[in-house]
Design a protein around this motif. Sequence first.
Motif, PDB file in Angstrom:
ATOM      1  N   LEU A  12      43.531  45.256  45.430  1.00 15.03           N
ATOM      2  CA  LEU A  12      43.596  44.202  46.416  1.00 15.03           C
ATOM      3  C   LEU A  12      44.635  43.349  46.182  1.00 15.03           C
ATOM      4  CD1 LEU A  12      39.574  43.499  46.595  1.00 15.03           C
ATOM      5  CD2 LEU A  12      41.059  44.477  48.416  1.00 15.03           C
ATOM      6  N   ALA A  13      44.931  42.889  45.066  1.00  8.59           N
ATOM      7  CA  ALA A  13      46.086  41.982  44.933  1.00  8.59           C
ATOM      8  C   ALA A  13      47.497  42.489  45.345  1.00  8.59           C
ATOM      9  CB  ALA A  13      45.918  41.698  43.293  1.00  8.59           C
ATOM     10  N   LEU A  14      47.655  43.839  44.799  1.00  2.00           N
ATOM     11  CA  LEU A  14      48.771  44.623  45.341  1.00  2.00           C
ATOM     12  C   LEU A  14      49.039  44.679  46.747  1.00  2.00           C
ATOM     13  CD1 LEU A  14      48.994  47.621  43.011  1.00  2.00           C
ATOM     14  CD2 LEU A  14      50.228  45.392  42.753  1.00  2.00           C
ATOM     15  N   LEU A  15      47.969  44.729  47.574  1.00  2.00           N
ATOM     16  CA  LEU A  15      48.131  44.916  49.116  1.00  2.00           C
ATOM     17  C   LEU A  15      48.064  43.510  49.875  1.00  2.00           C
ATOM     18  CD1 LEU A  15      45.528  47.989  49.532  1.00  2.00           C
ATOM     19  CD2 LEU A  15      47.934  48.084  49.494  1.00  2.00           C
ATOM     20  N   GLU A  16      47.761  42.536  49.064  1.00  2.00           N
ATOM     21  CA  GLU A  16      47.701  41.195  49.860  1.00  2.00           C
ATOM     22  C   GLU A  16      49.190  40.716  50.352  1.00  2.00           C
ATOM     23  OE1 GLU A  16      45.828  38.930  51.877  1.00  2.00           O
ATOM     24  OE2 GLU A  16      44.708  40.000  50.408  1.00  2.00           O
ATOM     25  N   HIS A  17      49.261  40.214  51.535  1.00  2.00           N
ATOM     26  CA  HIS A  17      50.542  39.628  52.066  1.00  2.00           C
ATOM     27  C   HIS A  17      50.193  38.518  52.771  1.00  2.00           C
ATOM     28  CE1 HIS A  17      52.638  43.578  51.150  1.00  2.00           C
ATOM     29  NE2 HIS A  17      51.611  44.224  51.617  1.00  2.00           N
ATOM     30  N   THR A  18      49.258  37.900  52.323  1.00  2.00           N
ATOM     31  CA  THR A  18      49.134  36.186  53.027  1.00  2.00           C
ATOM     32  C   THR A  18      48.857  35.313  51.733  1.00  2.00           C
ATOM     33  OG1 THR A  18      46.804  36.696  52.886  1.00  2.00           O
ATOM     34  CG2 THR A  18      47.809  37.783  54.845  1.00  2.00           C
ATOM     35  N   GLY A  23      45.158  33.969  44.861  1.00  2.00           N
ATOM     36  CA  GLY A  23      43.785  34.171  44.540  1.00  2.00           C
ATOM     37  C   GLY A  23      43.527  35.631  43.877  1.00  2.00           C
ATOM     38  N   ARG A  24      44.003  36.494  44.963  1.00  2.00           N
ATOM     39  CA  ARG A  24      43.886  37.818  44.618  1.00  2.00           C
ATOM     40  C   ARG A  24      44.627  38.206  43.083  1.00  2.00           C
ATOM     41  NH1 ARG A  24      40.248  40.057  47.802  1.00  2.00           N
ATOM     42  NH2 ARG A  24      41.051  39.812  50.033  1.00  2.00           N
ATOM     43  N   VAL A  25      45.690  37.578  42.779  1.00  2.00           N
ATOM     44  CA  VAL A  25      46.232  37.725  41.457  1.00  2.00           C
ATOM     45  C   VAL A  25      45.285  37.291  40.456  1.00  2.00           C
ATOM     46  CG1 VAL A  25      48.324  37.182  40.115  1.00  2.00           C
ATOM     47  CG2 VAL A  25      48.628  38.067  42.505  1.00  2.00           C
ATOM     48  N   ALA A  27      42.296  36.882  40.469  1.00  2.00           N
ATOM     49  CA  ALA A  27      40.887  37.726  40.233  1.00  2.00           C
ATOM     50  C   ALA A  27      41.114  38.869  39.680  1.00  2.00           C
ATOM     51  CB  ALA A  27      40.385  38.108  41.947  1.00  2.00           C
ATOM     52  N   ALA A  28      42.294  39.579  39.755  1.00  2.00           N
ATOM     53  CA  ALA A  28      42.685  40.819  39.339  1.00  2.00           C
ATOM     54  C   ALA A  28      42.863  40.382  37.735  1.00  2.00           C
ATOM     55  CB  ALA A  28      43.873  41.348  39.928  1.00  2.00           C
ATOM     56  N   LEU A  29      43.608  39.509  37.271  1.00  4.02           N
ATOM     57  CA  LEU A  29      43.610  39.181  35.908  1.00  4.02           C
ATOM     58  C   LEU A  29      42.466  38.777  35.318  1.00  4.02           C
ATOM     59  CD1 LEU A  29      46.948  36.759  36.223  1.00  4.02           C
ATOM     60  CD2 LEU A  29      47.011  39.082  35.240  1.00  4.02           C
ATOM     61  N   ARG A  30      41.509  37.975  35.763  1.00  2.00           N
ATOM     62  CA  ARG A  30      40.242  38.064  35.257  1.00  2.00           C
ATOM     63  C   ARG A  30      39.434  39.277  35.275  1.00  2.00           C
ATOM     64  NH1 ARG A  30      40.174  33.779  38.893  1.00  2.00           N
ATOM     65  NH2 ARG A  30      38.513  34.596  40.310  1.00  2.00           N
ATOM     66  N   ALA A  31      39.655  40.064  35.995  1.00  2.00           N
ATOM     67  CA  ALA A  31      38.672  41.191  35.998  1.00  2.00           C
ATOM     68  C   ALA A  31      39.322  42.125  34.797  1.00  2.00           C
ATOM     69  CB  ALA A  31      38.902  42.077  37.402  1.00  2.00           C
ATOM     70  N   ILE A  32      40.635  42.165  34.809  1.00  2.00           N
ATOM     71  CA  ILE A  32      41.172  42.923  33.769  1.00  2.00           C
ATOM     72  C   ILE A  32      40.817  42.630  32.418  1.00  2.00           C
ATOM     73  CG2 ILE A  32      43.423  43.669  32.465  1.00  2.00           C
ATOM     74  CD1 ILE A  32      44.793  43.735  35.484  1.00  2.00           C
ATOM     75  N   ALA A  56      52.542  44.101  35.961  1.00  2.00           N
ATOM     76  CA  ALA A  56      53.176  43.928  37.537  1.00  2.00           C
ATOM     77  C   ALA A  56      52.420  42.789  37.997  1.00  2.00           C
ATOM     78  CB  ALA A  56      52.488  45.286  38.026  1.00  2.00           C
ATOM     79  N   LEU A  57      51.483  42.273  37.620  1.00  2.00           N
ATOM     80  CA  LEU A  57      50.801  41.107  38.239  1.00  2.00           C
ATOM     81  C   LEU A  57      51.546  39.927  37.590  1.00  2.00           C
ATOM     82  CD1 LEU A  57      47.023  41.984  37.928  1.00  2.00           C
ATOM     83  CD2 LEU A  57      48.247  41.661  40.099  1.00  2.00           C
ATOM     84  N   CYS A  58      51.755  39.897  36.430  1.00  2.00           N
ATOM     85  CA  CYS A  58      52.454  38.565  35.880  1.00  2.00           C
ATOM     86  C   CYS A  58      53.727  38.544  36.392  1.00  2.00           C
ATOM     87  CB  CYS A  58      52.446  38.602  34.255  1.00  2.00           C
ATOM     88  SG  CYS A  58      50.834  38.314  33.601  1.00  2.00           S
ATOM     89  N   ARG A  59      54.627  39.548  36.568  1.00  2.00           N
ATOM     90  CA  ARG A  59      56.021  39.536  37.025  1.00  2.00           C
ATOM     91  C   ARG A  59      56.093  39.188  38.459  1.00  2.00           C
ATOM     92  NH1 ARG A  59      57.663  44.378  35.227  1.00  2.00           N
ATOM     93  NH2 ARG A  59      56.392  45.668  37.029  1.00  2.00           N
ATOM     94  N   GLY A  60      54.772  39.519  39.423  1.00  2.00           N
ATOM     95  CA  GLY A  60      54.621  39.266  40.695  1.00  2.00           C
ATOM     96  C   GLY A  60      54.308  37.704  40.907  1.00  2.00           C
TER      97      GLY A  60
END
Length: 66
Positions: A12-18, A23-25, A27-32, A56-60
């Motif tokens: 979801l974080a990767l696909l988010e463009h808004t 918030g998606r990033v 959430a993904a970090l917390r889930a991991i 990837a998440l931290c870089r973005g």
Amino acid sequence: MPTQNWREVYELALLEHTSKLPGRVEAALRAIQQRLLQKETLSRKECEETDDALRALCRGHATGGA
């Protein structure tokens, strides 16, 4: 509340463009993080996948988005 699979949240974080991206990033970090804290041992493959996802998440996140 059931824990969402970290891969689903990451995708979801990767696909988010808004404006929802930060918030998606987060959430993904917390889930991991939750997955890594579980007592169940991760396979070698999942360890590599979580490492790649975190990078990837931290870089973005550091550059302000995807």
